[in-house]
Design a protein around this motif. Structure first.
Motif, PDB file in Angstrom:
ATOM      1  N   LEU A  89       0.830  -1.202   0.000  1.00  0.00           N
ATOM      2  CA  LEU A  89       0.000   0.000   0.000  1.00  0.00           C
ATOM      3  C   LEU A  89       0.868   1.257   0.000  1.00  0.00           C
ATOM      4  O   LEU A  89       2.015   1.231   0.425  1.00  0.00           O
ATOM      5  CB  LEU A  89      -0.920   0.023   1.226  1.00  0.00           C
ATOM      6  CG  LEU A  89      -1.974  -1.077   1.321  1.00  0.00           C
ATOM      7  CD1 LEU A  89      -2.805  -0.901   2.579  1.00  0.00           C
ATOM      8  CD2 LEU A  89      -2.857  -1.109   0.086  1.00  0.00           C
ATOM      9  N   THR A  90       0.291   2.333  -0.478  1.00  0.00           N
ATOM     10  CA  THR A  90       1.002   3.604  -0.468  1.00  0.00           C
ATOM     11  C   THR A  90       0.790   4.308   0.876  1.00  0.00           C
ATOM     12  O   THR A  90      -0.062   3.915   1.682  1.00  0.00           O
ATOM     13  CB  THR A  90       0.501   4.524  -1.588  1.00  0.00           C
ATOM     14  OG1 THR A  90      -0.867   4.884  -1.322  1.00  0.00           O
ATOM     15  CG2 THR A  90       0.601   3.836  -2.940  1.00  0.00           C
ATOM     16  N   VAL A  91       1.553   5.373   1.079  1.00  0.00           N
ATOM     17  CA  VAL A  91       1.403   6.166   2.297  1.00  0.00           C
ATOM     18  C   VAL A  91      -0.003   6.738   2.378  1.00  0.00           C
ATOM     19  O   VAL A  91      -0.661   6.699   3.430  1.00  0.00           O
ATOM     20  CB  VAL A  91       2.456   7.281   2.327  1.00  0.00           C
ATOM     21  CG1 VAL A  91       2.202   8.241   3.483  1.00  0.00           C
ATOM     22  CG2 VAL A  91       3.856   6.694   2.424  1.00  0.00           C
ATOM     23  N   ALA A  92      -0.505   7.287   1.256  1.00  0.00           N
ATOM     24  CA  ALA A  92      -1.845   7.881   1.248  1.00  0.00           C
ATOM     25  C   ALA A  92      -2.922   6.849   1.560  1.00  0.00           C
ATOM     26  O   ALA A  92      -3.889   7.142   2.279  1.00  0.00           O
ATOM     27  CB  ALA A  92      -2.114   8.528  -0.112  1.00  0.00           C
ATOM     28  N   GLU A  93      -2.769   5.632   1.049  1.00  0.00           N
ATOM     29  CA  GLU A  93      -3.760   4.583   1.312  1.00  0.00           C
ATOM     30  C   GLU A  93      -3.783   4.200   2.791  1.00  0.00           C
ATOM     31  O   GLU A  93      -4.855   3.961   3.367  1.00  0.00           O
ATOM     32  CB  GLU A  93      -3.466   3.368   0.440  1.00  0.00           C
ATOM     33  CG  GLU A  93      -3.794   3.607  -1.036  1.00  0.00           C
ATOM     34  CD  GLU A  93      -3.249   2.532  -1.945  1.00  0.00           C
ATOM     35  OE1 GLU A  93      -3.762   2.419  -3.084  1.00  0.00           O
ATOM     36  OE2 GLU A  93      -2.301   1.810  -1.541  1.00  0.00           O
ATOM     37  N   LEU A 141       9.041  12.652   0.203  1.00  0.00           N
ATOM     38  CA  LEU A 141       9.097  11.244  -0.172  1.00  0.00           C
ATOM     39  C   LEU A 141       9.326  11.117  -1.676  1.00  0.00           C
ATOM     40  O   LEU A 141       8.987  12.028  -2.442  1.00  0.00           O
ATOM     41  CB  LEU A 141       7.804  10.541   0.231  1.00  0.00           C
ATOM     42  CG  LEU A 141       7.466  10.564   1.730  1.00  0.00           C
ATOM     43  CD1 LEU A 141       6.134   9.859   1.985  1.00  0.00           C
ATOM     44  CD2 LEU A 141       8.582   9.926   2.546  1.00  0.00           C
ATOM     45  N   PRO A 142       9.884  10.002  -2.140  1.00  0.00           N
ATOM     46  CA  PRO A 142      10.217   9.854  -3.568  1.00  0.00           C
ATOM     47  C   PRO A 142       9.043  10.115  -4.503  1.00  0.00           C
ATOM     48  O   PRO A 142       9.202  10.767  -5.539  1.00  0.00           O
ATOM     49  CB  PRO A 142      10.685   8.388  -3.658  1.00  0.00           C
ATOM     50  CG  PRO A 142      11.186   8.074  -2.296  1.00  0.00           C
ATOM     51  CD  PRO A 142      10.334   8.839  -1.349  1.00  0.00           C
ATOM     52  N   LYS A 143       7.861   9.621  -4.162  1.00  0.00           N
ATOM     53  CA  LYS A 143       6.676   9.836  -4.991  1.00  0.00           C
ATOM     54  C   LYS A 143       5.573  10.536  -4.210  1.00  0.00           C
ATOM     55  O   LYS A 143       4.390  10.377  -4.512  1.00  0.00           O
ATOM     56  CB  LYS A 143       6.160   8.510  -5.535  1.00  0.00           C
ATOM     57  CG  LYS A 143       7.135   7.802  -6.474  1.00  0.00           C
ATOM     58  CD  LYS A 143       6.545   6.500  -6.986  1.00  0.00           C
ATOM     59  CE  LYS A 143       7.526   5.779  -7.909  1.00  0.00           C
ATOM     60  NZ  LYS A 143       6.953   4.482  -8.380  1.00  0.00           N
ATOM     61  N   GLY A 144       5.965  11.315  -3.227  1.00  0.00           N
ATOM     62  CA  GLY A 144       4.978  11.994  -2.416  1.00  0.00           C
ATOM     63  C   GLY A 144       4.114  11.015  -1.658  1.00  0.00           C
ATOM     64  O   GLY A 144       4.581   9.967  -1.210  1.00  0.00           O
ATOM     65  N   GLU A 145       2.828  11.322  -1.535  1.00  0.00           N
ATOM     66  CA  GLU A 145       1.932  10.439  -0.793  1.00  0.00           C
ATOM     67  C   GLU A 145       1.651   9.134  -1.533  1.00  0.00           C
ATOM     68  O   GLU A 145       1.100   8.199  -0.950  1.00  0.00           O
ATOM     69  CB  GLU A 145       0.618  11.158  -0.485  1.00  0.00           C
ATOM     70  CG  GLU A 145      -0.191  11.532  -1.706  1.00  0.00           C
ATOM     71  CD  GLU A 145      -1.505  12.193  -1.364  1.00  0.00           C
ATOM     72  OE1 GLU A 145      -2.355  12.299  -2.270  1.00  0.00           O
ATOM     73  OE2 GLU A 145      -1.682  12.598  -0.199  1.00  0.00           O
TER      74      GLU A 145
END
Length: 285
Positions: A89-93, A141-145
């Protein structure tokens, strides 16, 4: 407040005779080698594992009698096998999922009936508050959220897990393996983060291999947990308060107070296997 706390697994004691006092906003370091019951002690004090002897109070709630109530005021950062980040999962998720769970299980019925735009704004505000408290800058972060958890550095993952825990605004925060695989600079940043959380009023329990000097240190050794560093032979003894607590605030354990607690037969019972079994039972639950 913790007095004579002990937890026993199928093959022996994970820890025993733990006693200390810590006020609100304290930074408590559970220090010791891996396999000495540190994580079991952390989970017991946050209401996730039932102890076999002794008692404790968290925010006035007695353990183990009111474990469910303690769980509502105590949050966990990342604990392997218990509360882990999902690497896919991503940070935003992760943040959105925690916000939804927080609203569903901890919010009032009235909050569920608010307009969607109002609920979204409140969730965003809570996320921003937690990220600021954990010192996690999404833009860095490398790809943001949209950065996957698997792509986070160890310190970034630690900050994310703490941010997720703080979204519930807990009174007690438990963090496992605080200094694991961290450079000296990252370790200093991690402890600075935990100090800031404690300074804001949240009591912090942090499992570590080496505690900072300013933390209340509870040392686990694989026998009975002991405290802090021994004073030099030439040092004058510290005066004690009326209740027997050292004036410097260092905790004491049953092994220090009672020589019988250090009996070899007792030491043999307190094993690494006991701690592993107790932790495995919690994971299955």
């Amino acid at each position: 407040m913790v007095e004579g706390l002990g937890l026993k697994g199928p093959r022996g004691w994970a820890f025993r005779d733990v006693s200390f006092r810590a006020g609100a906003g304290s930074l408590v370091a559970l220090e010791g080698p891996s396999g000495t019951g540190r994580t079991c002690l952390l989970l017991a004090l946050t209401g996730r594992m039932k102890t076999a002897e002794g008692h404790a109070e968290v925010g006035g709630l007695p353990l183990p009698r009111r474990m469910a109530a303690v769980r509502r005021v105590a949050a966990l950062g990342q604990v392997p096998g218990v509360s882990e980040l999902d690497p896919s999962l991503t940070v935003a998720e992760h943040l959105r999922e925690r916000a939804l769970l927080q609203r569903r299980f901890d919010g009032s019925v009235r909050a569920l009936l608010r307009r969607p735009g109002t609920r979204a704004a409140e969730a965003r505000a809570r996320i921003d508050e937690a990220l600021a408290a954990a010192g996690l800058d999404l833009a860095a972060l490398p790809k943001g959220e949209r950065t996957s958890v698997r792509d986070l550095e160890r310190l970034e993952a630690l900050r994310l897990s703490i941010a997720l825990a703080l979204m519930g605004r807990p009174r007690l925060l438990g963090v496992d393996d605080t200094d694991l695989k961290l450079s000296d600079a990252d370790r200093a940043d991690a402890w600075a983060l935990l100090r800031s959380v404690a300074a804001a009023g949240t009591t912090v329990l942090a499992v570590c291999s080496e505690a900072p000097a300013d933390a209340l240190r509870i040392t686990t050794t694989g026998t009975a947990p002991t405290t802090g560093q021994a004073a030099p032979d030439h040092a004058d003894p510290e005066p004690e308060a009326a209740d027997g607590t050292p004036a410097d605030g260092t905790a004491t354990t049953g092994a220090d107070a009672d020589p019988a607690a250090a009996d070899p037969a007792t030491e043999d019972d307190i094993t690494e296997e006991g701690a592993d079994d107790a932790l495995a039972e919690t994971g299955r639950a």
